[in-house]
Motif scaffolding. Structure first.
Motif, PDB file in Angstrom:
ATOM      1  N   ILE A  70      32.298  32.114  37.230  1.00  0.00           N
ATOM      2  CA  ILE A  70      32.900  31.714  36.252  1.00  0.00           C
ATOM      3  C   ILE A  70      33.885  32.893  35.685  1.00  0.00           C
ATOM      4  CG2 ILE A  70      33.156  31.232  33.791  1.00  0.00           C
ATOM      5  CD1 ILE A  70      30.352  29.224  34.500  1.00  0.00           C
ATOM      6  N   LEU A  71      33.060  34.143  35.565  1.00  0.00           N
ATOM      7  CA  LEU A  71      33.705  35.434  34.946  1.00  0.00           C
ATOM      8  C   LEU A  71      34.823  35.996  35.705  1.00  0.00           C
ATOM      9  CD1 LEU A  71      34.038  36.792  32.403  1.00  0.00           C
ATOM     10  CD2 LEU A  71      31.947  38.327  33.276  1.00  0.00           C
ATOM     11  N   SER A  72      34.269  36.280  37.046  1.00  0.00           N
ATOM     12  CA  SER A  72      35.140  36.799  38.020  1.00  0.00           C
ATOM     13  C   SER A  72      36.406  35.832  38.131  1.00  0.00           C
ATOM     14  CB  SER A  72      34.467  36.866  39.368  1.00  0.00           C
ATOM     15  OG  SER A  72      33.559  37.861  39.125  1.00  0.00           O
ATOM     16  N   GLY A  73      36.175  34.636  38.099  1.00  0.00           N
ATOM     17  CA  GLY A  73      37.476  33.619  38.251  1.00  0.00           C
ATOM     18  C   GLY A  73      38.423  33.814  36.897  1.00  0.00           C
ATOM     19  N   ASP A  74      37.730  33.812  35.697  1.00  0.00           N
ATOM     20  CA  ASP A  74      38.713  34.135  34.657  1.00  0.00           C
ATOM     21  C   ASP A  74      39.290  35.469  34.719  1.00  0.00           C
ATOM     22  OD1 ASP A  74      37.459  31.788  33.542  1.00  0.00           O
ATOM     23  OD2 ASP A  74      36.264  32.898  32.436  1.00  0.00           O
ATOM     24  N   GLN A  75      38.798  36.581  35.209  1.00  0.00           N
ATOM     25  CA  GLN A  75      39.368  37.813  35.453  1.00  0.00           C
ATOM     26  C   GLN A  75      40.617  37.776  36.555  1.00  0.00           C
ATOM     27  OE1 GLN A  75      39.578  40.284  33.691  1.00  0.00           O
ATOM     28  NE2 GLN A  75      40.849  41.653  35.044  1.00  0.00           N
ATOM     29  N   MET A  76      40.232  36.833  37.699  1.00  0.00           N
ATOM     30  CA  MET A  76      41.379  36.600  38.661  1.00  0.00           C
ATOM     31  C   MET A  76      42.670  36.111  38.004  1.00  0.00           C
ATOM     32  SD  MET A  76      39.375  35.364  42.115  1.00  0.00           S
ATOM     33  CE  MET A  76      40.740  35.370  43.297  1.00  0.00           C
ATOM     34  N   MET A  77      42.439  35.115  36.983  1.00  0.00           N
ATOM     35  CA  MET A  77      43.522  34.262  36.388  1.00  0.00           C
ATOM     36  C   MET A  77      44.325  35.692  35.682  1.00  0.00           C
ATOM     37  SD  MET A  77      44.501  31.598  33.664  1.00  0.00           S
ATOM     38  CE  MET A  77      43.141  30.428  33.900  1.00  0.00           C
ATOM     39  N   ILE A  78      43.634  36.345  35.003  1.00  0.00           N
ATOM     40  CA  ILE A  78      44.430  37.622  34.284  1.00  0.00           C
ATOM     41  C   ILE A  78      44.861  38.319  35.338  1.00  0.00           C
ATOM     42  CG2 ILE A  78      43.800  39.307  32.464  1.00  0.00           C
ATOM     43  CD1 ILE A  78      41.266  37.756  31.648  1.00  0.00           C
ATOM     44  N   GLU A  79      44.540  38.683  36.212  1.00  0.00           N
ATOM     45  CA  GLU A  79      44.803  39.447  37.370  1.00  0.00           C
ATOM     46  C   GLU A  79      46.343  39.016  37.880  1.00  0.00           C
ATOM     47  OE1 GLU A  79      43.902  42.486  38.201  1.00  0.00           O
ATOM     48  OE2 GLU A  79      42.116  42.781  37.355  1.00  0.00           O
ATOM     49  N   ALA A  80      46.320  37.658  37.915  1.00  0.00           N
ATOM     50  CA  ALA A  80      47.482  37.052  38.343  1.00  0.00           C
ATOM     51  C   ALA A  80      48.603  37.324  37.474  1.00  0.00           C
ATOM     52  CB  ALA A  80      47.409  35.539  38.556  1.00  0.00           C
ATOM     53  N   TYR A  81      48.219  37.100  36.103  1.00  0.00           N
ATOM     54  CA  TYR A  81      49.164  37.575  35.040  1.00  0.00           C
ATOM     55  C   TYR A  81      49.506  38.907  34.945  1.00  0.00           C
ATOM     56  CZ  TYR A  81      49.185  32.723  32.981  1.00  0.00           C
ATOM     57  OH  TYR A  81      49.317  31.433  32.987  1.00  0.00           O
ATOM     58  N   ARG A  82      48.668  39.811  35.310  1.00  0.00           N
ATOM     59  CA  ARG A  82      49.182  41.266  35.214  1.00  0.00           C
ATOM     60  C   ARG A  82      49.874  41.557  36.550  1.00  0.00           C
ATOM     61  NH1 ARG A  82      47.201  45.314  37.842  1.00  0.00           N
ATOM     62  NH2 ARG A  82      45.768  44.102  38.943  1.00  0.00           N
ATOM     63  N   LEU A  83      49.650  40.925  37.829  1.00  0.00           N
ATOM     64  CA  LEU A  83      50.884  41.189  38.561  1.00  0.00           C
ATOM     65  C   LEU A  83      51.893  40.574  38.345  1.00  0.00           C
ATOM     66  CD1 LEU A  83      48.156  40.132  41.365  1.00  0.00           C
ATOM     67  CD2 LEU A  83      49.290  42.286  41.483  1.00  0.00           C
ATOM     68  N   LEU A  84      52.165  39.354  37.598  1.00  0.00           N
ATOM     69  CA  LEU A  84      53.421  38.886  37.495  1.00  0.00           C
ATOM     70  C   LEU A  84      53.977  39.780  36.280  1.00  0.00           C
ATOM     71  CD1 LEU A  84      54.580  35.895  37.984  1.00  0.00           C
ATOM     72  CD2 LEU A  84      53.875  35.082  35.694  1.00  0.00           C
ATOM     73  N   SER A  85      53.465  40.405  35.435  1.00  0.00           N
ATOM     74  CA  SER A  85      53.881  41.173  34.494  1.00  0.00           C
ATOM     75  C   SER A  85      54.963  42.354  35.092  1.00  0.00           C
ATOM     76  CB  SER A  85      53.077  41.524  33.445  1.00  0.00           C
ATOM     77  OG  SER A  85      51.911  42.622  33.944  1.00  0.00           O
TER      78      SER A  85
END
Lengths: 316, 316
Positions: free
Chosen positions: B97-112
């Motif tokens: 659950i938590l690593s998945g949450d962080q993965m979503m944030i990483e996606a937004y980080r890459l996008l940024s």
């Protein structure tokens, strides 16, 4: 000042698939202090910014905060949040996972309502904050299965898990109002100190709080063996025998919950852990107030002063 | 063309807390076709864009896709992904659950990492895509406990869960390369058709696929009673007796997995469901190819043509 609570209550979640959005509405309408969006507004007001210009970020911060609570409750197997059943109890675990995921996306959606010239920088700050919170939750979970957590490690954990959100809320508000880098950083530092004081206060309330105003069941941290400031301080101060007694109580599966809470609380009393917690809260409150001395003095500043001071005497 | 696989493998995940980032690295280095980032690059190349300028979005799309797989595997209780234990099996559910949450944030980080003048619009497209995928997963889960799912409802579900990602990948690539609204929309429509064909192909492979190349255990959908195109079509075509026999097999808790898969597959064979699936895949492939007729004709277009055609004959 914009009524954040009304703004959040007004978001329309009546969308299909209802099974995805109802738990989001349930979570966001369960009250809460709305502290983080307020901080974003105060961070902006401190530098003469307009509330409407911060609103998208303020709402995004509150939705993101509630998303973290939703997923944390799944991971911590928490049954009650703000006096109501948690989402994974009221619905089920899959619903809590997926509605939580959608809540995080909703936070980014709200954020994306910022004007194009402000959005990129705020998005980058928001991502740093979000990552910090996840890292903090990870440390928090790792602590549960460790017996050698130091108070320093604990402080790093709560800085990430609890303090970065208010700190970034203030920083984002200040940035949107045109504050310079140094001012943003000073306000961020205020936020970190307030956040740390707030979490230690929360640890204290889990033991000595008033169930009516606390919203969570008293002793919850003790029952799940959470490494809180109270427990780590007690462990550090206790002599060998007391330490053994404390561990025995905490690890005793057969002991009725009430007895376990009483046993551990008695040890806390004997070791005056409450006093230590209140001292540390006082220190961080002082640090927070000092940051404000370097920032504009206006109504917003007064609010921030009062907030820092209020932490030293939250309802016990 | 940039080697997307290398770009993804090169992201450094050696960060603390390791317990949070190792599962992310494990997930992102487990291979996969990297189809979605390729589509973002092709969408850009079709309009003469530079790969480097799409890369942040391409990586964000791949990381987001892998995040959805990670959380979906928890919700679907899937044990194997790409021939390896899923994260919640290899570690545990909280980690997933938590690593998945962080993965979503990483996606937004890459996008940024996109330039400030492009980021706001791409972020808004990305959020629409992300919401669609969550809504699709919600419908998918709701279908598991429903016996009256229609093929239309199923098509809406897979459009959201599977087709919007490739469609938005292409659209974002096209936008970043300066394509106009109509061109973006036409390429998006191509992506939807290809995505739908891909998912129905996947449903077909769960029954008739080659375990060696499929990566997942054959019959997985049958065992968890997933409402796939195969099952819904069979149910629609079956006479009362066959329908009863099919339901009996699917709901029989005592039946050994292998027998259950054989029983249901026999019914599919008898009803020629495979033929129906291949027909629908052909129709969507045709639709996709027609979209390309209205778009520039170059190497990227050829790639997209081949991709559409290849779906009609993925390894069986």
């Amino acid at each position: 000042m914009i009524d954040i609570n009304r703004q959040i209550e007004q978001i329309n979640w009546h969308r299909e698939p209802y099974g995805l959005y109802e738990p989001i509405e349930y979570t966001l309408r369960s009250g809460g202090k709305r502290l983080r969006p307020q901080l974003a507004l105060l961070g902006s007001q401190l530098f003469g910014g307009k509330d409407e210009e911060v609103l998208p970020a303020a709402l995004a911060l509150e939705v993101f905060h509630n998303f973290t609570l939703l997923h944390d409750d799944v991971m911590d197997k928490a049954m009650i949040r703000r006096g109501r059943p948690t989402v994974h109890v009221r619905w089920n675990e899959n619903t809590a996972i997926l509605s939580g995921d959608q809540m995080m996306i909703e936070a980014y959606r709200l954020l994306s309502r910022l004007p194009d010239d402000k959005l990129p920088h705020v998005l980058r700050l928001f991502n740093e904050m979000a990552t910090g919170i996840c890292e903090g939750q990870q440390y928090d979970m790792e602590f549960e299965t460790r017996e050698d957590v130091t108070i320093d490690e604990y402080m790093r954990m709560i800085r990430l898990k609890t303090a970065v959100l208010p700190a970034y809320a203030l920083r984002i508000g200040a940035y949107l109002a045109g504050a310079n880098e140094v001012q943003q950083q000073t306000l961020y530092d205020y936020g970190i100190s307030v956040g740390l004081a707030f979490q230690i206060q929360d640890d204290l309330l889990d033991v000595y709080g008033d169930p009516a105003t606390f919203g969570k069941a008293i002793g919850g941290d003790i029952l799940c063996g959470k490494k809180t400031f109270m427990l780590l301080t007690a462990y550090e101060k206790a002599d060998a025998d007391t330490r053994t007694a404390m561990m025995a109580a905490l690890n005793n599966q057969d002991m009725p919950p009430e007895d376990k809470i009483v046993a551990v609380t008695c040890i806390y009393n004997r070791l005056c852990v409450r006093n230590d917690a209140e001292k540390v809260i006082g220190t961080f409150t002082e640090k927070a107030l000092q940051c404000l001395n370097h920032l504009p003095d206006n109504d917003a500043a007064t609010h921030l002063k009062n907030l820092a001071n209020s932490l030293a005497n939250r309802t016990l």
